[in-house]
Motif scaffolding. Structure first.
Motif, PDB file in Angstrom:
ATOM      1  N   CYS A 357      24.085  -7.058 143.896  1.00 41.72           N
ATOM      2  CA  CYS A 357      24.637  -5.748 144.242  1.00 41.72           C
ATOM      3  C   CYS A 357      26.119  -5.661 143.894  1.00 41.72           C
ATOM      4  N   ASP A 358      26.844  -6.752 144.060  1.00 34.86           N
ATOM      5  CA  ASP A 358      28.262  -6.748 143.662  1.00 34.86           C
ATOM      6  C   ASP A 358      28.395  -6.526 142.157  1.00 34.86           C
ATOM      7  N   GLU A 359      27.514  -7.152 141.373  1.00 31.71           N
ATOM      8  CA  GLU A 359      27.569  -6.976 139.924  1.00 31.71           C
ATOM      9  C   GLU A 359      27.182  -5.549 139.532  1.00 31.71           C
ATOM     10  N   ILE A 360      26.225  -4.978 140.239  1.00 33.43           N
ATOM     11  CA  ILE A 360      25.867  -3.568 139.982  1.00 33.43           C
ATOM     12  C   ILE A 360      27.058  -2.669 140.274  1.00 33.43           C
ATOM     13  N   ARG A 361      27.721  -2.932 141.367  1.00 34.50           N
ATOM     14  CA  ARG A 361      28.887  -2.113 141.749  1.00 34.50           C
ATOM     15  C   ARG A 361      29.994  -2.236 140.702  1.00 34.50           C
ATOM     16  N   ASN A 362      30.231  -3.445 140.227  1.00 35.62           N
ATOM     17  CA  ASN A 362      31.268  -3.633 139.214  1.00 35.62           C
ATOM     18  C   ASN A 362      30.908  -2.950 137.902  1.00 35.62           C
ATOM     19  N   SER A 363      29.644  -3.044 137.508  1.00 30.10           N
ATOM     20  CA  SER A 363      29.208  -2.418 136.256  1.00 30.10           C
ATOM     21  C   SER A 363      29.351  -0.901 136.328  1.00 30.10           C
ATOM     22  N   LEU A 364      28.957  -0.314 137.445  1.00 28.92           N
ATOM     23  CA  LEU A 364      29.079   1.136 137.587  1.00 28.92           C
ATOM     24  C   LEU A 364      30.535   1.563 137.652  1.00 28.92           C
ATOM     25  N   SER A 365      31.379   0.763 138.260  1.00 30.43           N
ATOM     26  CA  SER A 365      32.805   1.112 138.346  1.00 30.43           C
ATOM     27  C   SER A 365      33.448   1.099 136.974  1.00 30.43           C
ATOM     28  N   LYS A 366      33.093   0.120 136.141  1.00 28.83           N
ATOM     29  CA  LYS A 366      33.649   0.056 134.790  1.00 28.83           C
ATOM     30  C   LYS A 366      33.243   1.267 133.978  1.00 28.83           C
ATOM     31  N   VAL A 367      31.984   1.648 134.086  1.00 29.88           N
ATOM     32  CA  VAL A 367      31.497   2.810 133.335  1.00 29.88           C
ATOM     33  C   VAL A 367      32.170   4.074 133.826  1.00 29.88           C
ATOM     34  N   ASP A 368      32.395   4.160 135.137  1.00 31.61           N
ATOM     35  CA  ASP A 368      32.961   5.383 135.710  1.00 31.61           C
ATOM     36  C   ASP A 368      34.419   5.572 135.333  1.00 31.61           C
ATOM     37  N   THR A 369      35.158   4.474 135.115  1.00 32.26           N
ATOM     38  CA  THR A 369      36.572   4.616 134.782  1.00 32.26           C
ATOM     39  C   THR A 369      36.776   5.002 133.323  1.00 32.26           C
ATOM     40  N   SER A 370      35.861   4.612 132.450  1.00 29.71           N
ATOM     41  CA  SER A 370      36.001   4.934 131.030  1.00 29.71           C
ATOM     42  C   SER A 370      34.628   5.216 130.469  1.00 29.71           C
ATOM     43  N   ARG A 371      34.268   6.469 130.398  1.00 30.66           N
ATOM     44  CA  ARG A 371      32.922   6.838 129.959  1.00 30.66           C
ATOM     45  C   ARG A 371      32.922   7.237 128.499  1.00 30.66           C
ATOM     46  N   SER A 372      31.858   6.903 127.818  1.00 31.12           N
ATOM     47  CA  SER A 372      31.660   7.289 126.421  1.00 31.12           C
ATOM     48  C   SER A 372      30.577   8.351 126.376  1.00 31.12           C
ATOM     49  N   PHE A 373      30.905   9.495 125.789  1.00 32.18           N
ATOM     50  CA  PHE A 373      29.957  10.593 125.702  1.00 32.18           C
ATOM     51  C   PHE A 373      29.371  10.633 124.302  1.00 32.18           C
ATOM     52  N   MET A 374      28.044  10.624 124.219  1.00 31.44           N
ATOM     53  CA  MET A 374      27.361  10.639 122.925  1.00 31.44           C
ATOM     54  C   MET A 374      27.347  12.056 122.384  1.00 31.44           C
ATOM     55  N   THR A 375      27.862  12.218 121.178  1.00 29.57           N
ATOM     56  CA  THR A 375      27.827  13.526 120.536  1.00 29.57           C
ATOM     57  C   THR A 375      26.751  13.611 119.475  1.00 29.57           C
ATOM     58  N   GLN A 376      26.140  12.479 119.165  1.00 23.09           N
ATOM     59  CA  GLN A 376      25.093  12.486 118.139  1.00 23.09           C
ATOM     60  C   GLN A 376      24.157  11.326 118.410  1.00 23.09           C
ATOM     61  N   SER A 377      22.881  11.576 118.363  1.00 21.46           N
ATOM     62  CA  SER A 377      21.892  10.526 118.542  1.00 21.46           C
ATOM     63  C   SER A 377      20.706  10.837 117.661  1.00 21.46           C
ATOM     64  N   LEU A 378      19.792   9.885 117.584  1.00 26.20           N
ATOM     65  CA  LEU A 378      18.652  10.071 116.684  1.00 26.20           C
ATOM     66  C   LEU A 378      17.676  11.087 117.227  1.00 26.20           C
ATOM     67  N   LEU A 379      17.302  10.926 118.484  1.00 25.21           N
ATOM     68  CA  LEU A 379      16.333  11.822 119.087  1.00 25.21           C
ATOM     69  C   LEU A 379      16.723  12.074 120.531  1.00 25.21           C
ATOM     70  N   SER A 380      16.076  13.026 121.122  1.00 24.30           N
ATOM     71  CA  SER A 380      16.361  13.375 122.502  1.00 24.30           C
ATOM     72  C   SER A 380      15.057  13.517 123.246  1.00 24.30           C
ATOM     73  N   ASN A 381      15.185  13.849 124.503  1.00 23.40           N
ATOM     74  CA  ASN A 381      13.993  14.032 125.328  1.00 23.40           C
ATOM     75  C   ASN A 381      13.444  15.435 125.125  1.00 23.40           C
ATOM     76  N   PRO A 382      12.217  15.566 124.578  1.00 20.45           N
ATOM     77  CA  PRO A 382      11.684  16.906 124.323  1.00 20.45           C
ATOM     78  C   PRO A 382      11.143  17.574 125.559  1.00 20.45           C
ATOM     79  N   LYS A 383      11.146  16.861 126.707  1.00 15.67           N
ATOM     80  CA  LYS A 383      10.504  17.418 127.878  1.00 15.67           C
ATOM     81  C   LYS A 383      11.452  18.255 128.708  1.00 15.67           C
ATOM     82  N   VAL A 384      12.662  18.514 128.213  1.00 14.17           N
ATOM     83  CA  VAL A 384      13.585  19.395 128.919  1.00 14.17           C
ATOM     84  C   VAL A 384      13.008  20.803 128.903  1.00 14.17           C
ATOM     85  N   PRO A 385      12.907  21.470 130.039  1.00 13.87           N
ATOM     86  CA  PRO A 385      12.300  22.803 130.046  1.00 13.87           C
ATOM     87  C   PRO A 385      13.098  23.778 129.199  1.00 13.87           C
TER      88      PRO A 385
END
Length: 735
Positions: A357-385
């Motif tokens: 749980c400590d490692e989960i907390r650290n991993s989420l904290s690192k992501v939360d301080t510096s997030r990377s937003f994907m602007t392009q990907s190969l495919l997406s989820n087609p099930k979005v209404p």
């Protein structure tokens, strides 16, 4: 008054009555050993509680046998049929007589081996238990064996398949590996069988179990489907990585938001690897895929701790996704505490959970301080209404109003709708304004109001031919096996936006709240190839009147190839090439007319070509090259190779041609120094071909692909996501 009350004291309540000494006491019951048949059925009921438990045992046995491909077939939720086929080591014929006896195993020799167990199964009770409550047969073959052996079992022993026949294993044809078939599960335990509510519910549990092992067992392909269905409920290739496996099973919404997790501690003797969702993902319930020493288990303590860790990162009501694989030193684990091995106990549980749980907390904290937003990907989820349904809302209670006003306010609130969020709004009406309406219109080529050519069609009374050729069926099966479910859903529900580039053959389509660029040349090639397979020997025909001379067409193509070959052109005798291809086509004219509606006379006249789709005619400018390629690029020696290569060439011929980009406006200055824009005139023939291609792609080809195309994995290279409305909103919210 108290003296007048009569109280009955003959049999007071709450007092202990004496027994009748005259009655004889019952004799004490003697302790007897249960019959072996009863013992076996009790044990079977503890280990095989439901069809999913039987399948779990069989999957673990198959993976222990070194299998790299598992195929599961289910009927009636596993109660009627439960079949698993693997390509593992197989079972020796000499071991078949004791295969289904209790406590027969190849994984343990002494009790001390339990402290270092490294396999899934070890007690040797799975097949024995199944044989006591179902009809079981096993087909197996080892690499050293010249044939496969099939054996039937009942109550843990070999049984004859039919009355009067021998119970000994019988030699049959089969591939290396093992196939275990379980039929009529719980047929002799009617109370247990009646306890299952529905077959669909049991099938859902089976899919969940297969999905868990599909994510964990790298290098192993999994397939699970209902008996008689052509599509699989779960299909994971062997070469897929952990994230791709999660994407296949749980969708792209989870796979796009995963964070790698690693934790270890030498003191407590464990290692943990896995993938967890970041703070951008949350769902209505927690999904925890937990494996301890590669065995799928459940742990309420770990699940609760993980949820509490995520509580500080997710909004209220949000739950995470987590896949955790723990490797704990075997001597610290007691796996033999639950009949179905669903639960295990291990030392220092609280300390290990705290480190994870400590490692989960650290991993989420690192992501939360510096997030990377994907602007392009190969495919997406087609099930979005496509559109968020309008939800009813209740307004706040008025402060200054009487009871009748509040009552009327509640009545009116039923008709008030809540406006959906802007990031869920999608245009799906084909009649709405499109991107092409914003472009500068080009003048008509011939000045007419309608350039669309009306084609004359002649209908015949010919009945459809049923194709029974094994080669064609195999080619169709290859297409189904290569199907990419996510891309197929996108194509089947897309909205056509417009053509972006005729030179590179790129079009834009909209799927859900996302925009994709599609290589329509690649898309058309696959579509026409599949049409050729589906309508094999049942095509229409494009007839030429008068017929076209085959030799002249081949000569035109040869001259073009000669000019493109450069210095290497002198090394080829092009006249010989033309003559060779011509003779080849004439000699096979009977097959071409029977299977492909391509009519060639003995004199070398081309009378007709196959018509694959109504309303679209391929470019005749590509005809010479198509005919020339039929010589060296078609495998005329084998049936399967011939059909496949010919249909590929035919599909390439049907793909819309590449056209140069339309001329752009240039700015010139007049005598006064003011700039004027002038559009260069385009060749009339090119302009007409461009207009026909645009009309065919938008109104014929893409609607046809939407209706019947099976998008294969090879098309992934031709599809690219360029915009995601929800993603853009998420980026701008944090700017």
């Amino acid at each position: 008054m108290a003296e007048d009350i009569e109280i009955e004291t003959s049999s007071p309540r709450g007092t202990k009555r004496k027994g009748d000494d005259s009655l004889p006491l019952p004799a004490p019951r003697r302790i007897k050993a249960l019959a072996q048949d009863v013992v076996n059925k009790i044990a079977a009921g503890e280990i095989i509680v439901a069809p999913v438990h039987a399948l779990k045992e069989l999957i673990e046995n198959a993976v222990d046998a070194g299998s790299t491909a598992l195929e599961v077939v289910i009927k009636d939720g596993g109660l009627k049929l439960l079949q698993i086929t693997d390509n593992g080591h197989g079972i020796d014929k000499e071991d078949l007589p004791i295969l289904c006896e209790r406590f027969t195993t190849s994984k343990l020799k002494a009790f001390e081996d339990l402290t270092s167990i490294g396999t899934y199964g070890f007690r040797g009770e799975a097949l024995a238990s199944i044989s006591h409550i179902a009809h079981l047969n096993v087909t197996t073959r080892t690499k050293e064996s010249s044939c496969a052996w099939r054996a039937y079992y009942a109550d843990g022993k070999l049984a004859s398949p039919k009355p009067g026949q021998s119970a000994e294993p019988k030699p049959i044809a089969g591939r290396p590996g093992t196939q275990i078939t379980v039929e009529d599960l719980f047929y002799n335990v009617p109370s247990r069988r009646r306890a299952f509510r529905s077959a669909s519910e049991e099938y859902a549990k089976i899919l969940d179990m297969v999905g868990r092992y599909s994510v964990h067992c790298l290098g192993v392909s999994f397939s699970c489907k209902k008996h008689g269905d052509t599509t699989s409920g779960v299909s994971v290739p062997a070469n897929a990585g952990p994230v791709d496996r999660i994407r296949q099973i749980h969708g792209s919404a989870v796979a796009n938001e995963l964070v790698a997790l690693k934790a270890e501690n030498e003191r407590w003797g464990f290692k943990c690897e896995g993938w967890i969702s970041n703070a951008n993902h949350n769902s209505k319930r927690t999904t925890l895929l937990l494996f301890i020493n590669h065995r799928a288990v459940e742990s309420p303590a770990i699940k609760k701790s993980v949820e509490q860790t995520y509580a500080t990162f997710l909004p209220k009501g949000g739950h995470p996704f987590a896949y955790l694989s723990l490797d704990i030193e075997p001597q610290r684990v007691d796996v033999n505490v639950h009949p179905t091995k669903r639960e295990v106990h291990f030392l220092n549980e609280d300390e290990i959970i705290a480190i994870i749980c400590d490692e989960i907390r650290n991993s989420l904290s690192k992501v939360d301080t510096s997030r990377s937003f994907m602007t392009q990907s190969l495919l997406s989820n087609p099930k979005v209404p496509f559109a968020t349904p309008m939800k009813q809302t209740t307004p706040s209670t008025p402060t200054t109003a009487d009871t009748s006003d509040r009552h009327s306010a509640k009545t009116v609130s039923k008709t008030i709708t809540k406006k959906p969020y802007e990031n869920n709004l999608v245009r799906t009406d084909a009649s709405a304004r499109k991107i092409t309406s914003m472009l500068q219109p080009h003048p008509s080529v011939d000045g007419g109001a309608n350039d669309e050519d009306e084609m004359d069609y002649e209908y015949t009374e010919k009945t459809a031919t049923v194709c029974r050729l094994t080669s064609v069926k195999e080619l169709r099966a290859e297409v189904r096996d290569a199907m990419h479910n996510e891309l197929t859903d996108i194509i089947s529900t897309h909205t056509f936006v417009g053509i972006v580039d005729e030179e590179k053959r790129i079009a834009a389509i909209q799927g859900g709240v996302k925009l994709f660029l599609v290589d329509y040349g690649m898309l058309c090639n696959e579509y026409f190839y599949q049409v050729g397979l589906t309508d094999f020997a049942n095509y229409g025909s494009i007839r030429f009147n008068p017929p076209l001379p085959l030799e002249e067409l081949l000569t035109v193509a040869a001259e073009l190839e000669k000019n493109n070959a450069g210095d290497a052109a002198d090394e080829v005798d092009w006249e010989e090439v033309v003559e060779s291809v011509k003779e080849q086509l004439i000699n096979r004219r009977l097959m071409l007319i029977d299977y492909f509606m391509m009519e060639i006379t003995k004199e070398g006249q081309l009378c007709s070509l196959p018509l694959l789709v109504k309303g679209y005619t391929p470019s005749i400018a590509k005809l010479p090259q198509f005919l020339l390629r039929l010589g060296p690029h078609v495998d005329w020696d084998t049936e399967r190779g011939c059909f496949q290569s010919f249909l590929r060439e035919l599909a390439s011929f049907y793909v819309p041609e590449c056209l140069p980009l339309p001329p752009s406006a240039s700015t010139t200055k007049d005598a006064s120094g003011k700039g004027k824009q002038k559009v260069a005139e385009e060749d009339a023939e090119i302009a007409l071909r461009r207009k026909n291609i645009r009309r065919a792609i938008e109104y014929v080809i893409f609607p046809a692909c939407k209706a019947r195309l099976v998008a294969t994995r090879g098309l992934l290279k031709g599809v690219m996501e360029v915009a995601n409305l929800k993603g853009l909103y998420r980026v701008f919210e944090r700017c």
